[in-house]
Design a protein around this motif. Sequence first.
Motif, PDB file in Angstrom:
ATOM      1  N   LEU A 114       0.822  -1.210   0.000  1.00  0.00           N
ATOM      2  CA  LEU A 114       0.000   0.000   0.000  1.00  0.00           C
ATOM      3  C   LEU A 114       0.855   1.258   0.000  1.00  0.00           C
ATOM      4  O   LEU A 114       0.574   2.217  -0.732  1.00  0.00           O
ATOM      5  CB  LEU A 114      -0.943   0.005   1.204  1.00  0.00           C
ATOM      6  CG  LEU A 114      -1.962  -1.130   1.291  1.00  0.00           C
ATOM      7  CD1 LEU A 114      -2.947  -0.867   2.425  1.00  0.00           C
ATOM      8  CD2 LEU A 114      -2.711  -1.308  -0.023  1.00  0.00           C
ATOM      9  N   ILE A 115       1.907   1.262   0.798  1.00  0.00           N
ATOM     10  CA  ILE A 115       2.788   2.439   0.853  1.00  0.00           C
ATOM     11  C   ILE A 115       3.543   2.591  -0.458  1.00  0.00           C
ATOM     12  O   ILE A 115       3.679   3.697  -0.998  1.00  0.00           O
ATOM     13  CB  ILE A 115       3.755   2.328   2.042  1.00  0.00           C
ATOM     14  CG1 ILE A 115       2.974   2.356   3.363  1.00  0.00           C
ATOM     15  CG2 ILE A 115       4.773   3.470   2.012  1.00  0.00           C
ATOM     16  CD1 ILE A 115       3.818   2.058   4.589  1.00  0.00           C
ATOM     17  N   SER A 116       4.033   1.487  -0.994  1.00  0.00           N
ATOM     18  CA  SER A 116       4.740   1.529  -2.277  1.00  0.00           C
ATOM     19  C   SER A 116       3.824   2.039  -3.387  1.00  0.00           C
ATOM     20  O   SER A 116       4.227   2.844  -4.237  1.00  0.00           O
ATOM     21  CB  SER A 116       5.266   0.136  -2.629  1.00  0.00           C
ATOM     22  OG  SER A 116       5.932   0.142  -3.880  1.00  0.00           O
ATOM     23  N   ASN A 117       2.575   1.584  -3.375  1.00  0.00           N
ATOM     24  CA  ASN A 117       1.605   2.041  -4.377  1.00  0.00           C
ATOM     25  C   ASN A 117       1.359   3.538  -4.255  1.00  0.00           C
ATOM     26  O   ASN A 117       1.273   4.249  -5.264  1.00  0.00           O
ATOM     27  CB  ASN A 117       0.294   1.277  -4.190  1.00  0.00           C
ATOM     28  CG  ASN A 117      -0.761   1.666  -5.195  1.00  0.00           C
ATOM     29  OD1 ASN A 117      -0.734   1.279  -6.347  1.00  0.00           O
ATOM     30  ND2 ASN A 117      -1.730   2.462  -4.751  1.00  0.00           N
ATOM     31  N   ALA A 118       1.260   4.022  -3.015  1.00  0.00           N
ATOM     32  CA  ALA A 118       1.023   5.452  -2.789  1.00  0.00           C
ATOM     33  C   ALA A 118       2.207   6.288  -3.269  1.00  0.00           C
ATOM     34  O   ALA A 118       2.029   7.322  -3.918  1.00  0.00           O
ATOM     35  CB  ALA A 118       0.764   5.703  -1.303  1.00  0.00           C
ATOM     36  N   ILE A 119       3.429   5.841  -2.984  1.00  0.00           N
ATOM     37  CA  ILE A 119       4.622   6.574  -3.415  1.00  0.00           C
ATOM     38  C   ILE A 119       4.718   6.600  -4.938  1.00  0.00           C
ATOM     39  O   ILE A 119       5.024   7.627  -5.550  1.00  0.00           O
ATOM     40  CB  ILE A 119       5.893   5.940  -2.811  1.00  0.00           C
ATOM     41  CG1 ILE A 119       5.902   6.105  -1.286  1.00  0.00           C
ATOM     42  CG2 ILE A 119       7.147   6.569  -3.417  1.00  0.00           C
ATOM     43  CD1 ILE A 119       7.039   5.377  -0.594  1.00  0.00           C
TER      44      ILE A 119
END
Length: 302
Positions: free
Chosen positions: A205-210
Amino acid sequence: MLVVTIIILCVTIYLLSRFIAFKKEVKKLTKQLQIYRNRKTNKKIDLALFDQDIENLAFEMNKLIDLYMNEYRKRVHFENEQQQAIANMSHDLRTPLTSILGYIQMAESNNATDLEKKEWLTTAKNRAKRLEALLNDFFELSIIESKDHLLETKTINLRNLTIDILMSFYDRFSEKGMEPILHLPKQDIFIISDEIAVTRVMENLISNAITHSDGTIMISLEEKESKVRLLVINDASSLTDKDIERMFDRFYMADQSRSGKSTGLGLSIAKALMKKMNGTISGRLDQDQLSIICEWELAKNK
């Protein structure tokens, strides 16, 4: 004697009429089933019956038809999803393969300078790494969705785990000049789940947001009644409601040009893991901001 004869005659006429009506309704029922079986209609059994037992039979047959239609729709949806997944996977495999071969052929050219050869081989290597990531993600997703894949549950301090995962993304935030907005509770929050699975979900989720954020990223962790909720929010002005509906589908990317920034499987893996953990994951678009919400059961007596 005459009275008895009349009574017997009346009973006989009544029973005969009931029998004829019964035969008529059975034929009507049979005809409707034949029409339904031949896919000429999706209409349910419709009978004007006078017998409660036959009415109950028709009712149960209609329930069976409902069950069959639901299973049929699920099967059609699954087949369509599988066909789309295969088509997308074929596209995602073919594109980097074609690119890798093209750059290698250019590097093998006698007219190329050493610098050009080095640049082309470096590009081919990067494309090969993306292809490797795609295959790894697809393999991981197939394992997660397997019934034989079991999770190892234990008590997890989700607050501390969130902080550790955020620290591991420090370099990526710095590279993009981002400083995430954090809303973390002061007290510890515990859930009972598989730590590796929880970590993978949060990383995805964090990687997708970045990768896809237009600017601000906000990460929030909160305890709400008997639930623990994780929110990952990022600016996403280019997304549409259709993208939100399909964002957890395999290989789906809002950027149809498939620029190579991701494999399109990260959110599918997150969804599969949340399902395995008996948690929930959903997406919401509000005023050009994408919110992805994960929920777990709060651990008791902590």
